[in-house]
Design an enzyme around this catalytic site. Structure first.
Site, PDB file in Angstrom:
ATOM      1  N   ARG A   1      -4.390  -1.319  30.283  1.00  0.00           N
ATOM      2  CA  ARG A   1      -4.216  -0.164  29.384  1.00  0.00           C
ATOM      3  C   ARG A   1      -4.806   1.070  30.057  1.00  0.00           C
ATOM      4  O   ARG A   1      -5.961   1.044  30.500  1.00  0.00           O
ATOM      5  CB  ARG A   1      -4.945  -0.442  28.068  1.00  0.00           C
TER       6      ARG A   1
ATOM      7  N   CYS B   1       7.694  -4.594  25.514  1.00  0.00           N
ATOM      8  CA  CYS B   1       7.820  -3.280  26.178  1.00  0.00           C
ATOM      9  C   CYS B   1       7.368  -3.316  27.641  1.00  0.00           C
ATOM     10  O   CYS B   1       7.855  -2.543  28.470  1.00  0.00           O
ATOM     11  CB  CYS B   1       7.023  -2.234  25.409  1.00  0.00           C
TER      12      CYS B   1
ATOM     13  N   GLN C   1      -0.166   0.530  31.131  1.00  0.00           N
ATOM     14  CA  GLN C   1       0.492   0.695  29.841  1.00  0.00           C
ATOM     15  C   GLN C   1      -0.144   1.753  28.940  1.00  0.00           C
ATOM     16  O   GLN C   1      -1.369   1.826  28.808  1.00  0.00           O
ATOM     17  CB  GLN C   1       0.540  -0.666  29.126  1.00  0.00           C
TER      18      GLN C   1
ATOM     19  N   THR D   1       7.851   3.327  23.615  1.00  0.00           N
ATOM     20  CA  THR D   1       8.272   3.281  22.206  1.00  0.00           C
ATOM     21  C   THR D   1       9.752   3.621  22.045  1.00  0.00           C
ATOM     22  O   THR D   1      10.321   3.395  20.981  1.00  0.00           O
ATOM     23  CB  THR D   1       7.430   4.209  21.287  1.00  0.00           C
TER      24      THR D   1
ATOM     25  N   ASN E   1       0.832  -1.223   0.000  1.00  0.00           N
ATOM     26  CA  ASN E   1       0.000   0.000   0.000  1.00  0.00           C
ATOM     27  C   ASN E   1       0.857   1.259   0.000  1.00  0.00           C
ATOM     28  O   ASN E   1       0.434   2.305  -0.471  1.00  0.00           O
ATOM     29  CB  ASN E   1      -0.898   0.062   1.250  1.00  0.00           C
TER      30      ASN E   1
ATOM     31  N   SER F   1       0.156   4.205  23.108  1.00  0.00           N
ATOM     32  CA  SER F   1       1.060   4.107  21.950  1.00  0.00           C
ATOM     33  C   SER F   1       1.621   2.695  21.826  1.00  0.00           C
ATOM     34  O   SER F   1       2.114   2.314  20.768  1.00  0.00           O
ATOM     35  CB  SER F   1       2.201   5.119  22.060  1.00  0.00           C
TER      36      SER F   1
ATOM     37  N   HIS G   1       5.163   3.174  30.087  1.00  0.00           N
ATOM     38  CA  HIS G   1       4.570   2.047  30.813  1.00  0.00           C
ATOM     39  C   HIS G   1       5.080   2.083  32.252  1.00  0.00           C
ATOM     40  O   HIS G   1       6.294   1.991  32.495  1.00  0.00           O
ATOM     41  CB  HIS G   1       4.992   0.714  30.186  1.00  0.00           C
TER      42      HIS G   1
END
Ligand SMILES: NC(=O)c1ccc[n+]([C@@H]2O[C@H](COP(=O)([O-])OP(=O)(O)OC[C@H]3O[C@@H](n4cnc5c(N)ncnc54)[C@H](OP(=O)(O)O)[C@@H]3O)[C@@H](O)[C@H]2O)c1
Length: 358
Positions: A243, A157, A183, A336, A39, A186, A250
């Site tokens: 979450r 993570c 967490q 991240t 794509n 992202s 986190h």
């Protein structure tokens, strides 16, 4: 030092964008390929991420006009690069196949994905903790039949804050650990506009996350027997992963029982004086200090502390006696950065510094 030519697989995604950003003017690596799905392929990078660039900092100039390639065009990509960072979001079986295809094409794969974490000779690297696991690379190359190509992976993570904190205390005998993680959104590649249900909300389920949080530390603390990694048998870890409505970072609360209960002062001393064996390499992304213990009662805080040492530092605080186990504390890492692209890039920097990319 001659720069290694690198590519980013999944360059248009959230973790891929972090790689693109972190690799700007990198002293060891030069990005020559950005790849994603069909794509996006054929478009300039700037056009392919046009309305979905998720970072606060702008798209780096160097990346804007690179024409995105199709990840599946291994024959074309392998001619241009020596190493790829993998941040694909595909089925596990497909990722296993594609990463192995790149490695067998003599490209080093540094993966952010979980697909190869349990492949028996693939190191799951937390650079400050188990760099000795890189000893498995030769056995892996023998299995793959390669001269240069191999795979290393970064762990999940969710474990990036409490494993470092616990690792510093291993000598006291870690017996049981109960952990709850809080967490950021992202972590699923989303922000608040992509995921409005997360505003003012908490979701008590992240698919597959608790098993990863309980088992992956045991590989990190395990040993390599010449052919395969053998997991550590302790500690027993029980995890709940939740979450919460924050963008990045986190946080984890931890209760721990030791075989030999240390004093509070001994624990804090261990955290404050923690030295990792990779410090000597002075890697570009290494934090000045791996572990930071905060004395303030209201730290670490996600928003305030997640960017410690460019998001590569681990924050710890609130150490106190536990009524059921020995101690409890709170810790935090950037998901991240340390938990994804930054952790993987630090692993690649270590490969370079150790001469494993020559
Ligand atoms: N976000 C985090 O904090 C975090 C932390 C640790 C691990 N991870 C893991 O890292 C991986 C990437 O996460 P992310 O959040 O960056 O995902 P994402 O934003 O959804 O990005 C996925 C990337 O994979 C590409 N892709 C998807 N399907 C493909 C296909 N069939 N063929 C080729 N390329 C394909 C996408 O390309 P197109 O743009 O062309 O579709 C995009 O570049 C995931 O496995 C995730 O579990 C994420």
């Amino acid at each position: 030092m001659k720069k290694t030519r690198v590519g980013i697989l999944g360059a248009t995604g959230m973790v891929g964008q972090r790689f693109v950003s972190l690799l700007e003017n990198h002293p060891y690596f030069e990005v020559v390929v950005l790849a994603a799905s069909s794509n996006s392929s054929g478009m300039k990078y700037i056009d392919s991420v046009n309305d979905r660039w998720k970072l606060n900092q702008p798209i780096p100039e160097y990346a804007k006009n690179i024409i995105v390639e199709d990840v599946q065009n291994v024959d074309s990509v392998k001619e241009k690069v020596d190493l790829v960072f993998c941040a694909l979001n595909m089925d596990k079986d497909e990722i296993i196949k594609i990463e192995e295809l790149y490695a067998k094409s003599e490209v080093v794969v540094v993966s952010n994905n979980s697909a190869h974490r349990w492949t028996e000779d693939v190191p799951m690297l937390m650079p400050e903790i188990n760099s000795h696991h890189l000893e498995a690379i030769q056995a892996q190359k023998d299995r793959l039949g390669t001269k240069k190509g191999f795979i290393i992976v970064k762990p999940n993570c969710s474990i990036q804050s409490y494993v470092p904190a616990l690792n510093a205390l291993k000598d006291f005998g870690l017996e049981k650990v109960v952990v709850s993680t809080y967490q950021a959104i992202s972590g699923s590649g989303k922000n608040f506009s992509d995921w409005p249900e997360m505003v003012d909300n908490v979701i008590p389920f992240i698919s597959g996350e608790e098993a990863k949080s309980e088992l992956e530390p045991l590989k990190i603390w395990g040993t390599f027997d010449g052919k395969k990694f053998v997991n550590a048998s302790e500690p027993i870890i029980s995890a709940q992963c939740i979450r919460v409505p924050v963008l990045d970072g986190h946080l984890a609360t931890v209760s721990v029982k030791f075989k030999e209960k240390p004093s509070k002062e001994e624990i804090i001393k261990r955290w404050k004086e923690y030295r990792s064996e990779i410090e000597k390499y002075r890697l570009p992304l290494s934090p000045n200090k791996f572990l930071t213990y905060f004395e303030e009662e209201n730290r670490p805080q996600t928003k305030l502390d997640r960017d410690l040492y460019n998001g590569m530092g681990i924050s710890i605080g609130r150490l106190r006696e536990d009524n059921i186990y020995d101690y409890k504390f709170v810790c935090l890492s950037h998901n991240t950065l340390r938990g994804a692209a930054g952790g993987a890039l630090l692993g690649a920097e270590l490969l370079k510094a150790k001469g494993l990319l020559d």
